[in-house]
Design a protein around this motif. Structure first.
Motif, PDB file in Angstrom:
ATOM      1  N   HIS A 180     -32.861  27.441 -36.634  1.00  7.97           N
ATOM      2  CA  HIS A 180     -32.388  27.155 -37.997  1.00  7.97           C
ATOM      3  C   HIS A 180     -31.597  25.850 -38.034  1.00  7.97           C
ATOM      4  CE1 HIS A 180     -33.537  30.730 -40.362  1.00  7.97           C
ATOM      5  NE2 HIS A 180     -33.579  31.301 -39.165  1.00  7.97           N
ATOM      6  N   GLN A 238     -33.559  22.611 -38.217  1.00  7.69           N
ATOM      7  CA  GLN A 238     -34.155  22.261 -39.507  1.00  7.69           C
ATOM      8  C   GLN A 238     -33.236  21.372 -40.353  1.00  7.69           C
ATOM      9  OE1 GLN A 238     -35.314  25.942 -41.390  1.00  7.69           O
ATOM     10  NE2 GLN A 238     -36.557  26.545 -39.628  1.00  7.69           N
ATOM     11  N   ASP A 265     -26.633  30.918 -47.270  1.00  8.24           N
ATOM     12  CA  ASP A 265     -27.999  31.424 -47.348  1.00  8.24           C
ATOM     13  C   ASP A 265     -28.700  31.356 -45.982  1.00  8.24           C
ATOM     14  OD1 ASP A 265     -29.525  32.591 -49.360  1.00  8.24           O
ATOM     15  OD2 ASP A 265     -30.820  30.805 -49.501  1.00  8.24           O
ATOM     16  N   GLN A 266     -28.511  30.243 -45.293  1.00  8.80           N
ATOM     17  CA  GLN A 266     -29.112  30.095 -43.957  1.00  8.80           C
ATOM     18  C   GLN A 266     -28.504  31.088 -42.969  1.00  8.80           C
ATOM     19  OE1 GLN A 266     -28.226  25.862 -43.909  1.00  8.80           O
ATOM     20  NE2 GLN A 266     -30.422  25.411 -43.661  1.00  8.80           N
ATOM     21  N   TRP A 267     -27.188  31.292 -43.046  1.00 12.49           N
ATOM     22  CA  TRP A 267     -26.538  32.272 -42.163  1.00 12.49           C
ATOM     23  C   TRP A 267     -27.109  33.666 -42.409  1.00 12.49           C
ATOM     24  CZ3 TRP A 267     -24.418  31.171 -37.842  1.00 12.49           C
ATOM     25  CH2 TRP A 267     -23.699  29.983 -37.664  1.00 12.49           C
ATOM     26  N   GLN A 268     -27.361  33.977 -43.683  1.00 17.30           N
ATOM     27  CA  GLN A 268     -27.920  35.288 -43.995  1.00 17.30           C
ATOM     28  C   GLN A 268     -29.315  35.446 -43.398  1.00 17.30           C
ATOM     29  OE1 GLN A 268     -26.307  37.993 -45.423  1.00 17.30           O
ATOM     30  NE2 GLN A 268     -28.127  38.925 -44.514  1.00 17.30           N
ATOM     31  N   ARG A 269     -30.132  34.404 -43.497  1.00 21.16           N
ATOM     32  CA  ARG A 269     -31.478  34.465 -42.900  1.00 21.16           C
ATOM     33  C   ARG A 269     -31.387  34.624 -41.379  1.00 21.16           C
ATOM     34  NH1 ARG A 269     -32.578  30.536 -46.850  1.00 21.16           N
ATOM     35  NH2 ARG A 269     -32.649  28.838 -45.346  1.00 21.16           N
ATOM     36  N   ILE A 270     -30.445  33.928 -40.762  1.00 18.73           N
ATOM     37  CA  ILE A 270     -30.241  34.049 -39.309  1.00 18.73           C
ATOM     38  C   ILE A 270     -29.856  35.491 -38.966  1.00 18.73           C
ATOM     39  CG2 ILE A 270     -28.744  33.367 -37.385  1.00 18.73           C
ATOM     40  CD1 ILE A 270     -28.606  30.551 -38.769  1.00 18.73           C
ATOM     41  N   GLU A 271     -28.896  36.046 -39.704  1.00 17.27           N
ATOM     42  CA  GLU A 271     -28.472  37.431 -39.460  1.00 17.27           C
ATOM     43  C   GLU A 271     -29.642  38.404 -39.628  1.00 17.27           C
ATOM     44  OE1 GLU A 271     -25.752  38.818 -38.316  1.00 17.27           O
ATOM     45  OE2 GLU A 271     -24.404  37.101 -38.306  1.00 17.27           O
ATOM     46  N   ASP A 272     -30.471  38.176 -40.647  1.00 18.29           N
ATOM     47  CA  ASP A 272     -31.634  39.048 -40.868  1.00 18.29           C
ATOM     48  C   ASP A 272     -32.596  38.987 -39.686  1.00 18.29           C
ATOM     49  OD1 ASP A 272     -30.543  39.705 -43.315  1.00 18.29           O
ATOM     50  OD2 ASP A 272     -31.903  38.422 -44.489  1.00 18.29           O
ATOM     51  N   GLU A 273     -32.849  37.788 -39.172  1.00 18.04           N
ATOM     52  CA  GLU A 273     -33.737  37.643 -38.009  1.00 18.04           C
ATOM     53  C   GLU A 273     -33.152  38.320 -36.780  1.00 18.04           C
ATOM     54  OE1 GLU A 273     -35.573  33.842 -37.058  1.00 18.04           O
ATOM     55  OE2 GLU A 273     -35.240  33.232 -39.146  1.00 18.04           O
ATOM     56  N   HIS A 284     -33.549  42.000 -37.002  1.00 20.65           N
ATOM     57  CA  HIS A 284     -34.933  42.369 -36.706  1.00 20.65           C
ATOM     58  C   HIS A 284     -35.178  42.366 -35.189  1.00 20.65           C
ATOM     59  CE1 HIS A 284     -39.213  42.833 -37.303  1.00 20.65           C
ATOM     60  NE2 HIS A 284     -39.411  41.838 -36.470  1.00 20.65           N
TER      61      HIS A 284
END
Length: 192
Positions: free
Chosen positions: A67, A70, A146-154, A157
């Protein structure tokens, strides 16, 4: 500091303690620390350095660094170098486990070339941690909520409850008051 970075930093603190103990044990081979070097302690530390980062630390960093890469201002070279270091340090860990396993079987002391290799390993690991810390600072500054949230979601998973339970059990084994020799055996057996 973002909670995920705090967790990674906590891992780094644990790793540094292990590395300092490794350095002290290796230093006993040539008299810089009192006592006799304990090869089982060295193997236990190397086992931790192999298992924990490869299974639970580096994959999290890989998600974070993907992330961060990017971002237009991210240091692409530093990110790539840290990720290459993971592979190089894992290979060096494997080599040291092999060497100290053979020393334990032969019940012999480490020679000067092994001690130099250990010192190189120790300094490379510490340098690697410092390089990662600089990237953590960049991530803290550059990544959005928003990026931190996507990182946490990954990460959620990747690191499901079963993986978290396995990690916690592994860390609990390290905290048990037992001899280094039985810790190395217990931890090694838990990997199978």
């Amino acid at each position: 500091m973002h909670p995920m970075l705090s967790r990674l930093e906590s891992d780094h603190q644990r790793m540094l303690k292990m590395l300092y103990t490794l350095n002290a044990e290796v230093s006993k081979f040539y008299g810089l620390h009192r006592g006799k070097a304990d090869v089982d302690t060295i193997l236990s530390i190397l086992d931790y350095i192999q298992v924990y980062p490869e299974k639970w630390h580096h994959p999290i960093e890989d998600i974070l660094f993907a992330h961060l890469a990017q971002h237009p201002l991210a240091d692409q070279h530093a990110i790539a170098e840290v990720q290459r270091d993971h592979q190089r340090l894992e290979a060096l860990s494997d080599r040291l486990v092999q060497i100290f396993g053979e020393l334990r079987l032969a019940q012999s002391k480490a020679g000067l070339s092994v001690i130099r290799l250990c010192k190189h390993y120790y300094t490379r690991q510490i340098s690697h941690i410092h390089d990662e810390r600089r990237l953590f600072l960049d991530a803290e500054k550059m990544l959005t909520a928003d990026q931190w949230q996507r990182i946490e979601d990954e990460i959620e998973h990747y690191l499901d409850q079963e993986a978290i339970d396995e990690r916690d059990a592994y860390l609990a084994l390290l905290r048990q008051p037992q001899s280094a020799s039985s810790t190395a055996t217990t931890v090694h057996e838990s990997r199978k």
